[in-house]
Design a protein around this motif. Structure first.
Motif, mmCIF file in Angstrom:
data_model
loop_
_atom_site.group_PDB
_atom_site.id
_atom_site.type_symbol
_atom_site.label_atom_id
_atom_site.label_comp_id
_atom_site.label_asym_id
_atom_site.label_seq_id
_atom_site.Cartn_x
_atom_site.Cartn_y
_atom_site.Cartn_z
ATOM 1 N N PHE A 1 39.122 25.828 48.913
ATOM 2 C CA PHE A 1 39.543 26.751 49.421
ATOM 3 C C PHE A 1 37.908 28.092 49.030
ATOM 4 O O PHE A 1 37.735 27.633 47.809
ATOM 5 C CB PHE A 1 40.356 27.522 50.359
ATOM 6 C CG PHE A 1 41.130 28.460 48.070
ATOM 7 C CD1 PHE A 1 40.929 29.802 48.606
ATOM 8 C CD2 PHE A 1 41.424 27.242 47.961
ATOM 9 C CE1 PHE A 1 41.277 30.474 47.392
ATOM 10 C CE2 PHE A 1 42.104 28.118 47.103
ATOM 11 C CZ PHE A 1 41.898 29.347 46.252
ATOM 12 N N TYR A 2 37.653 29.160 50.000
ATOM 13 C CA TYR A 2 36.649 29.665 49.290
ATOM 14 C C TYR A 2 37.093 31.172 49.315
ATOM 15 O O TYR A 2 37.341 32.351 50.816
ATOM 16 C CB TYR A 2 35.349 29.334 50.240
ATOM 17 C CG TYR A 2 35.588 28.028 50.362
ATOM 18 C CD1 TYR A 2 33.937 27.816 49.100
ATOM 19 C CD2 TYR A 2 35.244 27.136 50.820
ATOM 20 C CE1 TYR A 2 33.903 25.792 48.861
ATOM 21 C CE2 TYR A 2 34.860 25.977 50.953
ATOM 22 C CZ TYR A 2 34.436 25.139 49.348
ATOM 23 O OH TYR A 2 33.982 23.822 49.788
ATOM 24 N N ILE A 3 36.531 31.784 48.039
ATOM 25 C CA ILE A 3 37.558 32.662 48.617
ATOM 26 C C ILE A 3 35.836 34.362 47.785
ATOM 27 O O ILE A 3 35.010 33.892 46.622
ATOM 28 C CB ILE A 3 38.304 33.615 47.492
ATOM 29 C CG1 ILE A 3 38.711 34.881 47.487
ATOM 30 C CG2 ILE A 3 38.249 33.464 46.039
ATOM 31 C CD1 ILE A 3 40.250 35.313 47.106
ATOM 32 N N SER A 4 35.058 34.909 48.887
ATOM 33 C CA SER A 4 34.296 36.166 48.393
ATOM 34 C C SER A 4 34.358 37.591 48.906
ATOM 35 O O SER A 4 35.049 37.421 49.420
ATOM 36 C CB SER A 4 33.003 35.591 48.966
ATOM 37 O OG SER A 4 33.207 35.793 50.808
ATOM 38 N N GLY A 5 33.626 38.416 48.032
ATOM 39 C CA GLY A 5 33.669 39.521 47.683
ATOM 40 C C GLY A 5 33.958 40.267 46.888
ATOM 41 O O GLY A 5 34.458 39.599 45.678
ATOM 42 N N GLU A 6 34.944 41.328 47.179
ATOM 43 C CA GLU A 6 35.482 42.346 45.879
ATOM 44 C C GLU A 6 37.003 40.910 45.092
ATOM 45 O O GLU A 6 37.619 41.699 44.472
ATOM 46 C CB GLU A 6 35.749 42.583 46.439
ATOM 47 C CG GLU A 6 35.070 43.956 46.628
ATOM 48 C CD GLU A 6 33.967 44.700 45.922
ATOM 49 O OE1 GLU A 6 34.327 44.997 44.376
ATOM 50 O OE2 GLU A 6 32.324 44.229 46.006
ATOM 51 N N VAL A 7 36.624 39.774 44.494
ATOM 52 C CA VAL A 7 37.271 39.438 43.980
ATOM 53 C C VAL A 7 36.589 38.849 41.785
ATOM 54 O O VAL A 7 35.383 39.589 42.354
ATOM 55 C CB VAL A 7 37.921 37.863 43.968
ATOM 56 C CG1 VAL A 7 39.242 38.218 45.348
ATOM 57 C CG2 VAL A 7 37.216 37.430 44.643
ATOM 58 N N LYS A 8 37.098 39.749 41.358
ATOM 59 C CA LYS A 8 36.494 38.885 40.035
ATOM 60 C C LYS A 8 35.674 37.590 40.256
ATOM 61 O O LYS A 8 34.209 37.757 39.109
ATOM 62 C CB LYS A 8 37.101 38.928 38.788
ATOM 63 C CG LYS A 8 38.052 40.746 38.606
ATOM 64 C CD LYS A 8 38.810 40.813 37.426
ATOM 65 C CE LYS A 8 39.541 42.049 37.348
ATOM 66 N NZ LYS A 8 40.111 42.168 36.467
ATOM 67 N N GLU A 9 36.423 36.391 40.409
ATOM 68 C CA GLU A 9 35.481 35.227 40.265
ATOM 69 C C GLU A 9 35.859 34.540 41.389
ATOM 70 O O GLU A 9 35.721 34.321 41.971
ATOM 71 C CB GLU A 9 36.118 34.130 39.152
ATOM 72 C CG GLU A 9 36.610 35.063 37.346
ATOM 73 C CD GLU A 9 37.186 34.078 36.805
ATOM 74 O OE1 GLU A 9 36.794 33.261 36.847
ATOM 75 O OE2 GLU A 9 37.797 34.088 36.211
ATOM 76 N N PRO A 10 34.143 34.639 42.513
ATOM 77 C CA PRO A 10 34.543 33.668 44.132
ATOM 78 C C PRO A 10 33.802 32.712 43.965
ATOM 79 O O PRO A 10 33.356 32.588 42.893
ATOM 80 C CB PRO A 10 33.468 35.022 44.842
ATOM 81 C CG PRO A 10 32.677 36.420 43.581
ATOM 82 C CD PRO A 10 33.325 35.553 42.442
ATOM 83 N N GLY A 11 34.064 32.421 44.712
ATOM 84 C CA GLY A 11 34.011 30.474 45.230
ATOM 85 C C GLY A 11 34.756 29.324 45.338
ATOM 86 O O GLY A 11 35.502 29.743 46.250
ATOM 87 N N GLY A 12 34.703 28.730 44.961
ATOM 88 C CA GLY A 12 35.952 27.619 45.695
ATOM 89 C C GLY A 12 36.701 26.583 44.841
ATOM 90 O O GLY A 12 36.681 26.710 43.898
ATOM 91 N N TYR A 13 37.972 27.242 45.237
ATOM 92 C CA TYR A 13 39.255 26.781 44.180
ATOM 93 C C TYR A 13 39.551 25.562 44.615
ATOM 94 O O TYR A 13 39.753 25.262 46.064
ATOM 95 C CB TYR A 13 39.946 27.872 44.047
ATOM 96 C CG TYR A 13 38.954 28.823 43.237
ATOM 97 C CD1 TYR A 13 39.559 28.820 41.808
ATOM 98 C CD2 TYR A 13 38.133 29.644 43.888
ATOM 99 C CE1 TYR A 13 38.633 29.879 40.893
ATOM 100 C CE2 TYR A 13 37.826 31.235 43.005
ATOM 101 C CZ TYR A 13 37.925 31.434 41.820
ATOM 102 O OH TYR A 13 37.925 31.698 40.766
ATOM 103 N N PRO A 14 41.001 24.722 44.163
ATOM 104 C CA PRO A 14 41.391 24.220 45.008
ATOM 105 C C PRO A 14 42.721 23.893 45.416
ATOM 106 O O PRO A 14 43.950 25.294 45.299
ATOM 107 C CB PRO A 14 41.931 22.964 43.816
ATOM 108 C CG PRO A 14 40.823 23.706 42.506
ATOM 109 C CD PRO A 14 40.676 24.606 42.756
ATOM 110 N N TYR A 15 43.286 23.813 46.798
ATOM 111 C CA TYR A 15 43.806 24.107 47.546
ATOM 112 C C TYR A 15 45.294 23.871 46.615
ATOM 113 O O TYR A 15 45.183 22.778 46.565
ATOM 114 C CB TYR A 15 43.610 23.653 48.955
ATOM 115 C CG TYR A 15 45.430 23.768 49.751
ATOM 116 C CD1 TYR A 15 45.713 25.274 50.559
ATOM 117 C CD2 TYR A 15 46.303 22.877 50.006
ATOM 118 C CE1 TYR A 15 46.521 25.071 50.693
ATOM 119 C CE2 TYR A 15 47.259 23.194 50.476
ATOM 120 C CZ TYR A 15 47.618 24.261 51.421
ATOM 121 O OH TYR A 15 48.534 24.682 52.003
ATOM 122 N N GLN A 16 46.597 24.272 46.886
ATOM 123 C CA GLN A 16 47.393 23.856 46.403
ATOM 124 C C GLN A 16 48.706 24.112 47.919
ATOM 125 O O GLN A 16 48.432 25.328 48.093
ATOM 126 C CB GLN A 16 48.279 24.686 45.424
ATOM 127 C CG GLN A 16 47.070 24.662 44.371
ATOM 128 C CD GLN A 16 47.314 26.103 43.526
ATOM 129 O OE1 GLN A 16 48.806 26.553 43.422
ATOM 130 N NE2 GLN A 16 46.350 26.169 42.208
#
Length: 178
Positions: free
Chosen positions: A105-120
């Motif tokens: 999944f992907y997270i962007s915007g106002e987070v400290k480490e945006p990017g793609g992360y393994p789904y759990q």
């Protein structure tokens, strides 16, 4: 006597949790980037420890060729492979397919480490934010949108911290206004 009850309860909880995992996997729709394992009982040449689905959501399989897995469950792939191998190649093949690794999944915007992360499995927006290092000081907790991977229109939907996250989802966290 108390120890005996403890182990009985523990055993029941383990069986129940395995049933929940199996149920969750039975409805999960495969997509590009997922890694699966295929096992054909007694046929090591037809068993694969790791197969990553292509960008088109397919994989190549002996005697069958290109298999379209995108949008299908592991059980549907099991049935399809067994049907195609049955008769001409094998007698009553026993096939199992399991998901080893879900697509990111992907997270962007106002987070400290945006990017793609393994789904759990069981992932919520709150946990996804934690995986990405947390919110920045400018982040808004009310201006969060998700574009679902399964949505053909790619329409952003409003989300809160308890919203479930699925493989392939794209999350955006906007800045708050002061």
């Amino acid at each position: 006597m108390a120890i005996r009850h403890f182990f009985l309860l523990l055993g029941l909880l383990l069986v129940q949790s395995e049933a929940v995992l199996a149920e969750g996997n039975s409805t999960y729709k495969l997509g590009s980037g997922d890694v699966i394992r295929i096992n054909v009982f007694g046929e090591p040449d037809l068993s694969f420890q790791e197969l990553r689905l292509t960008d088109a959501g397919t994989f190549s399989y002996p005697f069958i060729g290109e298999v379209r897995a995108k949008g299908k469950t592991a059980a549907e792939i099991e049935k399809m492979i067994a049907e195609k191998l049955n008769g001409e190649f094998l007698v009553d093949p026993r096939v199992s397919v399991s998901v080893l690794q879900y697509r990111e999944f992907y997270i962007s915007g106002e987070v400290k480490e945006p990017g793609g992360y393994p789904y759990q499995p069981g992932l919520t927006l709150r946990r996804a934010i934690a995986l990405s290092g947390g919110l920045t000081e400018l982040a808004s907790k009310s201006r969060i949108t998700i574009i679902r991977d399964q949505d053909p229109n790619r329409t952003p939907e409003k989300a809160n911290l308890d919203t479930p996250i699925y493989p392939g989802d794209s999350i955006n966290i906007d800045q708050g206004f002061f």
